[in-house]
Design a protein around this motif. Structure first.
Motif, short mmCIF file in Angstrom:
data_model
loop_
_atom_site.label_atom_id
_atom_site.label_comp_id
_atom_site.label_asym_id
_atom_site.label_seq_id
_atom_site.Cartn_x
_atom_site.Cartn_y
_atom_site.Cartn_z
N ILE A 171 0.92 -1.07 -0.18
CA ILE A 171 0.17 -0.05 -0.02
C ILE A 171 0.81 1.14 -0.10
N ILE A 172 1.90 1.41 0.78
CA ILE A 172 2.76 2.40 0.90
C ILE A 172 3.61 2.69 -0.27
N SER A 173 3.93 1.74 -0.95
CA SER A 173 4.98 1.44 -2.36
C SER A 173 3.98 2.29 -3.39
N GLY A 174 2.67 1.58 -3.23
CA GLY A 174 1.81 2.23 -4.39
C GLY A 174 1.31 3.56 -4.34
N PHE A 175 1.30 4.13 -3.02
CA PHE A 175 0.97 5.41 -2.95
C PHE A 175 2.08 6.32 -3.29
N VAL A 176 3.26 5.77 -2.80
CA VAL A 176 4.61 6.75 -3.13
C VAL A 176 4.78 6.56 -4.80
N LEU A 177 4.60 5.41 -5.43
CA LEU A 177 4.94 5.52 -6.77
C LEU A 177 3.82 6.27 -7.68
N ALA A 178 2.48 6.21 -7.15
CA ALA A 178 1.43 7.23 -7.82
C ALA A 178 1.82 8.69 -7.64
N ALA A 179 2.27 9.04 -6.38
CA ALA A 179 2.76 10.25 -6.09
C ALA A 179 3.91 10.78 -6.84
N VAL A 180 4.79 9.96 -7.04
CA VAL A 180 6.13 10.31 -7.87
C VAL A 180 5.86 10.39 -9.30
N LEU A 194 4.71 13.68 -14.20
CA LEU A 194 3.82 14.24 -15.19
C LEU A 194 3.36 15.62 -15.19
N ASP A 195 3.25 15.89 -13.73
CA ASP A 195 2.51 17.43 -13.53
C ASP A 195 3.77 18.35 -13.69
N LEU A 196 5.09 18.14 -13.52
CA LEU A 196 6.36 18.89 -13.87
C LEU A 196 6.46 19.04 -15.33
N GLN A 197 5.75 18.13 -16.10
CA GLN A 197 5.71 18.19 -17.65
C GLN A 197 4.45 19.02 -18.21
N GLY A 229 4.27 5.01 -25.37
CA GLY A 229 5.63 5.11 -24.90
C GLY A 229 5.94 6.07 -23.81
N LYS A 230 5.18 7.47 -23.59
CA LYS A 230 5.49 8.39 -22.46
C LYS A 230 4.85 7.45 -21.30
N ALA A 231 3.96 6.69 -21.44
CA ALA A 231 3.54 6.10 -20.15
C ALA A 231 4.42 5.12 -19.60
N TRP A 232 4.99 4.26 -20.40
CA TRP A 232 5.93 3.13 -19.99
C TRP A 232 7.13 3.88 -19.68
N PHE A 233 7.82 5.08 -20.30
CA PHE A 233 9.02 5.90 -20.02
C PHE A 233 8.48 6.42 -18.56
N THR A 234 7.58 7.16 -18.24
CA THR A 234 7.29 7.57 -17.03
C THR A 234 7.29 6.59 -15.85
N LEU A 235 6.69 5.12 -16.14
CA LEU A 235 6.60 4.49 -15.32
C LEU A 235 8.09 3.74 -14.92
N GLY A 236 8.97 3.74 -15.95
CA GLY A 236 10.22 3.25 -15.68
C GLY A 236 11.03 4.25 -14.95
#
Length: 192
Positions: free
Chosen positions: A69-78, A83-86, A155-162
């Protein structure tokens, strides 16, 4: 639309499910997805004898669920921050919920491990392939969730996830390198 229908739509009609998640934001459903996915991984790893760090107990189970749960929250936030910075707008709560639903795919590992334990009880290769394949499936569902919430291409989704995973890998390598450097300096100091 109920929770069961939302889970079904996530796998069958993901665009409709993401619109419902953005509208309703069922945070508890996302947390339940992480918990059930963690439970499946925990039991599947126990069946294959891969619980090397933790024993098969309630406290260990609690640690695994909390970590998921914590890692899912942190991953979503990061990812939201990246994406928000872009300048790409989206909803971080919806992303967290969809990541929790994506973790439900780990439930596939448990029956597959059971079947292959019966067929090939002495081989460890099927379990490795099951965990790898299920992990790739979960990552692809997470990339699809990024596409649905933030309206970006594949492509952008995979790059951002990586990016967070790459950052964690590079950070770990840096920490290991610094520890090795400190160890070498201590050995040189001890020799003198």
């Amino acid at each position: 639309m109920g929770s069961i229908e939302l889970i079904y739509d996530f796998f069958e009609d993901h665009v409709r499910a993401s619109l419902q998640v953005i509208e309703r934001r069922p945070i508890a459903l996302g947390m339940l997805g992480f918990a059930l996915g963690g439970l499946s991984v925990f039991i599947a790893q126990a069946l294959t004898g891969r619980l090397t760090l933790l024993s098969f107990s309630w406290p260990s189970f609690g640690v695994v669920i909390g970590w998921k749960i914590i890692s899912g929250f942190v991953l979503a936030a990061v990812l939201h921050l990246i994406l928000d910075l872009q300048g790409i707008k989206g909803n971080v709560a919806a992303l967290f919920i969809l990541f929790g639903l994506a973790d439900l795919a780990w439930a596939l590992a448990l029956p597959l491990v059971l079947v292959f334990r019966v067929i090939l009880s002495s081989s460890t290769l099927p379990a490795t392939l099951i965990f790898f394949g299920t992990g790739v499936l979960v990552l692809s569902l997470k990339a699809r969730s990024i596409q649905d919430v933030y309206r970006v291409g594949s492509g952008k989704a995979w790059f951002t996830l990586g990016l967070p995973y790459l950052g964690a890998l590079l950070g770990s390598m840096l920490m290991f390198g610094l520890l090795m450097l400190k160890l070498i300096l201590e050995l040189v100091k001890a020799i003198d």
